[in-house]
Design a protein around this motif. Sequence first.
Motif, mmCIF file in Angstrom:
data_model
loop_
_atom_site.group_PDB
_atom_site.id
_atom_site.type_symbol
_atom_site.label_atom_id
_atom_site.label_comp_id
_atom_site.label_asym_id
_atom_site.label_seq_id
_atom_site.Cartn_x
_atom_site.Cartn_y
_atom_site.Cartn_z
ATOM 1 N N ILE A 134 -43.425 44.514 33.977
ATOM 2 C CA ILE A 134 -44.197 43.730 33.152
ATOM 3 C C ILE A 134 -43.518 43.323 31.844
ATOM 4 O O ILE A 134 -43.568 42.046 31.352
ATOM 5 C CB ILE A 134 -45.445 44.770 32.532
ATOM 6 N N LEU A 135 -42.643 44.008 31.280
ATOM 7 C CA LEU A 135 -41.527 43.799 30.355
ATOM 8 C C LEU A 135 -41.030 42.513 30.936
ATOM 9 O O LEU A 135 -40.759 41.642 29.917
ATOM 10 C CB LEU A 135 -40.663 45.012 30.092
ATOM 11 N N ALA A 136 -40.252 42.581 31.970
ATOM 12 C CA ALA A 136 -39.502 41.380 32.443
ATOM 13 C C ALA A 136 -40.334 39.949 32.392
ATOM 14 O O ALA A 136 -39.711 39.296 31.900
ATOM 15 C CB ALA A 136 -38.985 41.607 33.776
ATOM 16 N N VAL A 137 -41.596 39.957 32.809
ATOM 17 C CA VAL A 137 -42.467 38.904 32.749
ATOM 18 C C VAL A 137 -42.387 38.605 31.092
ATOM 19 O O VAL A 137 -42.465 37.241 30.945
ATOM 20 C CB VAL A 137 -43.797 39.183 33.443
ATOM 21 N N LEU A 138 -42.801 39.281 30.415
ATOM 22 C CA LEU A 138 -42.727 38.996 28.874
ATOM 23 C C LEU A 138 -41.707 38.544 28.260
ATOM 24 O O LEU A 138 -41.645 37.507 27.568
ATOM 25 C CB LEU A 138 -43.187 40.254 28.179
ATOM 26 N N VAL A 139 -40.414 39.121 28.700
ATOM 27 C CA VAL A 139 -39.066 38.516 28.209
ATOM 28 C C VAL A 139 -39.176 37.185 28.517
ATOM 29 O O VAL A 139 -38.674 36.276 27.732
ATOM 30 C CB VAL A 139 -38.100 39.411 28.727
ATOM 31 N N VAL A 140 -39.232 36.782 29.957
ATOM 32 C CA VAL A 140 -38.933 35.503 30.334
ATOM 33 C C VAL A 140 -40.015 34.437 29.742
ATOM 34 O O VAL A 140 -39.791 33.389 29.307
ATOM 35 C CB VAL A 140 -39.234 35.308 31.957
ATOM 36 N N ALA A 141 -41.250 34.861 29.569
ATOM 37 C CA ALA A 141 -42.425 33.932 29.016
ATOM 38 C C ALA A 141 -41.983 33.546 27.519
ATOM 39 O O ALA A 141 -42.108 32.521 27.309
ATOM 40 C CB ALA A 141 -43.686 34.842 28.974
ATOM 41 N N ILE A 142 -41.554 34.774 26.826
ATOM 42 C CA ILE A 142 -41.170 34.452 25.537
ATOM 43 C C ILE A 142 -39.923 33.685 25.228
ATOM 44 O O ILE A 142 -39.651 32.534 24.529
ATOM 45 C CB ILE A 142 -41.084 35.885 24.573
ATOM 46 N N PHE A 143 -38.995 33.727 26.225
ATOM 47 C CA PHE A 143 -37.573 33.033 26.195
ATOM 48 C C PHE A 143 -38.148 31.607 26.534
ATOM 49 O O PHE A 143 -37.397 30.290 25.846
ATOM 50 C CB PHE A 143 -36.848 33.459 27.635
ATOM 51 N N ARG A 144 -38.957 31.384 27.591
ATOM 52 C CA ARG A 144 -39.340 29.963 27.688
ATOM 53 C C ARG A 144 -40.135 29.281 26.674
ATOM 54 O O ARG A 144 -40.304 27.876 26.624
ATOM 55 C CB ARG A 144 -40.391 30.020 29.021
ATOM 56 N N ASN A 145 -40.578 29.945 25.659
ATOM 57 C CA ASN A 145 -41.526 29.408 24.391
ATOM 58 C C ASN A 145 -40.641 29.191 23.379
ATOM 59 O O ASN A 145 -40.832 29.409 22.250
ATOM 60 C CB ASN A 145 -42.581 30.501 24.066
ATOM 61 N N ALA A 146 -39.321 28.979 23.666
ATOM 62 C CA ALA A 146 -38.176 28.277 22.823
ATOM 63 C C ALA A 146 -37.383 29.510 22.290
ATOM 64 O O ALA A 146 -36.539 29.337 20.906
ATOM 65 C CB ALA A 146 -38.730 27.461 21.673
ATOM 66 N N HIS A 147 -37.760 30.904 22.250
ATOM 67 C CA HIS A 147 -36.813 31.982 21.777
ATOM 68 C C HIS A 147 -35.632 32.078 22.503
ATOM 69 O O HIS A 147 -35.491 33.375 23.370
ATOM 70 C CB HIS A 147 -37.568 33.093 21.654
ATOM 71 N N THR A 148 -34.800 31.199 22.418
ATOM 72 C CA THR A 148 -33.706 31.205 23.684
ATOM 73 C C THR A 148 -32.480 31.936 22.823
ATOM 74 O O THR A 148 -31.282 32.490 23.307
ATOM 75 C CB THR A 148 -33.282 29.738 24.055
ATOM 76 N N ASN A 149 -32.496 32.415 21.515
ATOM 77 C CA ASN A 149 -31.357 32.934 20.913
ATOM 78 C C ASN A 149 -31.682 34.493 21.248
ATOM 79 O O ASN A 149 -32.771 34.811 21.057
ATOM 80 C CB ASN A 149 -31.407 32.546 19.306
ATOM 81 N N GLU A 150 -30.689 35.154 21.583
ATOM 82 C CA GLU A 150 -30.736 36.538 22.131
ATOM 83 C C GLU A 150 -31.322 37.378 21.044
ATOM 84 O O GLU A 150 -32.278 38.038 21.236
ATOM 85 C CB GLU A 150 -29.460 37.177 22.536
ATOM 86 N N ARG A 151 -30.783 37.328 19.858
ATOM 87 C CA ARG A 151 -31.556 38.185 18.707
ATOM 88 C C ARG A 151 -32.989 37.778 18.537
ATOM 89 O O ARG A 151 -33.720 38.932 18.553
ATOM 90 C CB ARG A 151 -30.524 38.067 17.284
ATOM 91 N N GLU A 152 -33.192 36.378 18.229
ATOM 92 C CA GLU A 152 -34.571 36.147 18.037
ATOM 93 C C GLU A 152 -35.531 36.542 19.236
ATOM 94 O O GLU A 152 -36.657 37.012 19.094
ATOM 95 C CB GLU A 152 -34.758 34.704 18.034
ATOM 96 N N LEU A 153 -35.092 36.551 20.395
ATOM 97 C CA LEU A 153 -35.830 36.877 21.597
ATOM 98 C C LEU A 153 -36.120 38.287 21.660
ATOM 99 O O LEU A 153 -37.189 39.053 21.962
ATOM 100 C CB LEU A 153 -35.082 36.591 22.840
ATOM 101 N N LEU A 154 -35.072 39.159 21.187
ATOM 102 C CA LEU A 154 -35.148 40.558 21.225
ATOM 103 C C LEU A 154 -36.094 41.009 20.286
ATOM 104 O O LEU A 154 -36.949 41.947 20.321
ATOM 105 C CB LEU A 154 -33.821 41.455 20.930
ATOM 106 N N GLU A 155 -36.233 40.170 19.033
ATOM 107 C CA GLU A 155 -37.128 40.578 18.066
ATOM 108 C C GLU A 155 -38.548 40.247 18.389
ATOM 109 O O GLU A 155 -39.367 41.050 17.990
ATOM 110 C CB GLU A 155 -36.627 39.914 16.632
ATOM 111 N N ALA A 156 -38.775 38.994 19.019
ATOM 112 C CA ALA A 156 -39.844 38.765 19.268
ATOM 113 C C ALA A 156 -40.603 39.305 20.603
ATOM 114 O O ALA A 156 -41.847 39.953 20.642
ATOM 115 C CB ALA A 156 -39.827 37.227 20.007
ATOM 116 N N VAL A 157 -39.805 39.924 21.552
ATOM 117 C CA VAL A 157 -40.390 40.703 22.347
ATOM 118 C C VAL A 157 -40.683 42.241 22.004
ATOM 119 O O VAL A 157 -41.823 42.672 22.075
ATOM 120 C CB VAL A 157 -39.079 40.929 23.684
ATOM 121 N N LYS A 158 -39.620 42.683 21.058
ATOM 122 C CA LYS A 158 -40.140 44.049 20.305
ATOM 123 C C LYS A 158 -41.385 44.182 19.496
ATOM 124 O O LYS A 158 -42.323 44.821 19.598
ATOM 125 C CB LYS A 158 -38.986 44.655 19.477
ATOM 126 N N SER A 159 -41.618 42.742 18.620
ATOM 127 C CA SER A 159 -42.823 42.501 18.107
ATOM 128 C C SER A 159 -44.012 42.625 18.834
ATOM 129 O O SER A 159 -45.031 43.277 18.477
ATOM 130 C CB SER A 159 -42.632 41.172 17.169
#
Length: 76
Positions: A41-66
């Motif tokens: 479920i986490l992996a699906v979430l990470v990819v979904a958020i990545f595809r929604n323009a959070h391609t910067n690693e730091r931003e992606l990590l923050e968005a997933v944690k949030s």
Amino acid sequence: MLRQRFNRTCLSPLGMAVCERVFNQVCADERLDPLDPNAEILAVLVVAIFRNAHTNERELLEAVKSRRQKVMVTGR
């Protein structure tokens, strides 16, 4: 048209590496076994958020944690 569809369904090697690092970091932070069903479920979430323009690693990590924090608090 085919190229647009490919871009929406596949990750580049760089994108995959970013998602993998974020996935591994969240698993480590939450002491989650990467083979646990919840990790899928986490992996699906990470990819979904990545595809929604959070391609910067730091931003992606923050968005997933949030997002995961919000789910834990609200139960959804």
